[in-house]
Design an enzyme around this catalytic site. Structure first.
Site, PDB file in Angstrom:
ATOM      1  N   GLY A  88     -17.724  20.365  23.935  1.00  0.00           N
ATOM      2  CA  GLY A  88     -16.408  20.980  23.950  1.00  0.00           C
ATOM      3  C   GLY A  88     -16.570  22.472  23.753  1.00  0.00           C
ATOM      4  CD  GLU A  89     -15.216  27.530  22.283  1.00  0.00           C
ATOM      5  OE1 GLU A  89     -16.087  28.370  22.587  1.00  0.00           O
ATOM      6  OE2 GLU A  89     -14.742  27.400  21.149  1.00  0.00           O
ATOM      7  CB  SER A  90     -19.445  25.487  19.455  1.00  0.00           C
ATOM      8  OG  SER A  90     -19.573  26.821  19.903  1.00  0.00           O
ATOM      9  CB  CYS A  95     -22.849  20.517  24.995  1.00  0.00           C
ATOM     10  SG  CYS A  95     -22.569  22.066  25.897  1.00  0.00           S
ATOM     11  NE  ARG A 111     -19.729  29.549  21.478  1.00  0.00           N
ATOM     12  CZ  ARG A 111     -18.934  30.435  22.062  1.00  0.00           C
ATOM     13  NH1 ARG A 111     -19.346  31.688  22.257  1.00  0.00           N
ATOM     14  NH2 ARG A 111     -17.719  30.082  22.442  1.00  0.00           N
ATOM     15  CB  ILE A 137     -21.046  21.891  31.279  1.00  0.00           C
ATOM     16  CG1 ILE A 137     -21.279  20.753  32.293  1.00  0.00           C
ATOM     17  CG2 ILE A 137     -19.736  22.621  31.584  1.00  0.00           C
ATOM     18  CD1 ILE A 137     -20.278  19.625  32.186  1.00  0.00           C
ATOM     19  NE  ARG A 138     -18.270  28.207  28.696  1.00  0.00           N
ATOM     20  CZ  ARG A 138     -17.281  28.238  27.813  1.00  0.00           C
ATOM     21  NH1 ARG A 138     -16.310  27.349  27.884  1.00  0.00           N
ATOM     22  NH2 ARG A 138     -17.264  29.130  26.851  1.00  0.00           N
ATOM     23  CG  HIS A 153     -22.162  17.451  28.416  1.00  0.00           C
ATOM     24  ND1 HIS A 153     -21.141  17.404  27.491  1.00  0.00           N
ATOM     25  CD2 HIS A 153     -22.365  18.767  28.687  1.00  0.00           C
ATOM     26  CE1 HIS A 153     -20.740  18.643  27.215  1.00  0.00           C
ATOM     27  NE2 HIS A 153     -21.472  19.481  27.926  1.00  0.00           N
ATOM     28  CD  GLU A 206     -21.179  13.719  26.772  1.00  0.00           C
ATOM     29  OE1 GLU A 206     -20.575  14.803  26.805  1.00  0.00           O
ATOM     30  OE2 GLU A 206     -22.374  13.618  26.430  1.00  0.00           O
TER      31      GLU A 206
END
Length: 226
Positions: A60-62, A92, A121, A150-151, A191, A193
């Protein structure tokens, strides 16, 4: 005289594994854990955290997850459970949160120090720089793991007690560390998942089972998986 009947094999324990459900790709982790024989539950409150045998910190967004951990008063209880040996798996953004040091993040961002590592990051670049590759993953059989970045972060420093499980095989980021384990804590830059390959999740479920067997306190629900 006939041989004595073999003792029946005990069914593997079905641990209760939480997925931190504050932000990120929660649903995919729930499905993967269920497919691996665990009982997945959402974790948003301290009481829910205290009831699980292990925890997944999703992508997600850390920095957003870091803020929400503080809003929901989960930051210190989660640090305490990690210190006490609770198994955890971060993918991630979850890898970033589990680090002991994070580079290129906000000055007010919090992390959990679950693994002795320095993580950068967004190391691979922006969303448009997302990519897939095949990785050799230590401890997993049946060929390479397809990894989706992804990022994504990477690990710039792994401490003495940290096992490196996978590195980027080629390209400009060749050799960068993207999967690690320290004790009961597992982390990946990518990821697992989202690909349908359950091997990384199975590894984590096995870690949780082993930790629970040692402690003698795996939570095994009465309900059957759906």
């Amino acid at each position: 005289m006939s041989a004595p009947a073999a003792e029946p094999q005990a069914a593997p324990s079905r641990p209760t594994i939480g997925v931190l459900a504050l932000q990120g790709d929660v649903r995919e982790h729930l499905a993967a854990l269920r497919a691996c024989g665990a009982e997945p539950v959402l974790v948003r409150r301290v009481g829910e955290l205290e009831a699980v045998d292990g925890l997944v910190l999703p992508g997600g967004e850390s920095t957003a997850i870091s803020k929400l951990l503080q809003v929901f008063d989960l930051l210190d209880p989660l640090r305490a459970r990690l210190r006490d040996g609770m198994p955890a798996f971060g993918s991630c953004a979850g890898m970033i949160l589990l680090a002991s040091e994070v580079l290129d993040t906000r000055p007010d961002a919090q992390h959990l120090s679950g693994i002795d590592m320095t993580v950068r990051r967004n190391a691979f670049g922006r969303q448009v720089d997302s990519f897939e590759t095949d990785l050799d993953f230590a401890g997993l059989d049946d060929g390479p793991v397809r990894a989706v970045f992804i990022r994504a972060p990477w690990v710039e420093r792994a401490g003495d007690g940290v096992q490196v499980l996978a590195t980027v095989p080629d390209g400009p980021s060749r050799g960068r560390i993207v999967a690690v384990r320290q004790g009961n804590v597992l982390a990946t830059s990518f990821h697992p998942e989202v690909t349908g390959d359950l091997r990384v999740h199975r590894m984590f479920v096995d870690i949780v089972r082993a930790a629970g067997d040692r402690a003698g306190n795996v939570h095994t629900p009465d309900v059957q998986p759906t």
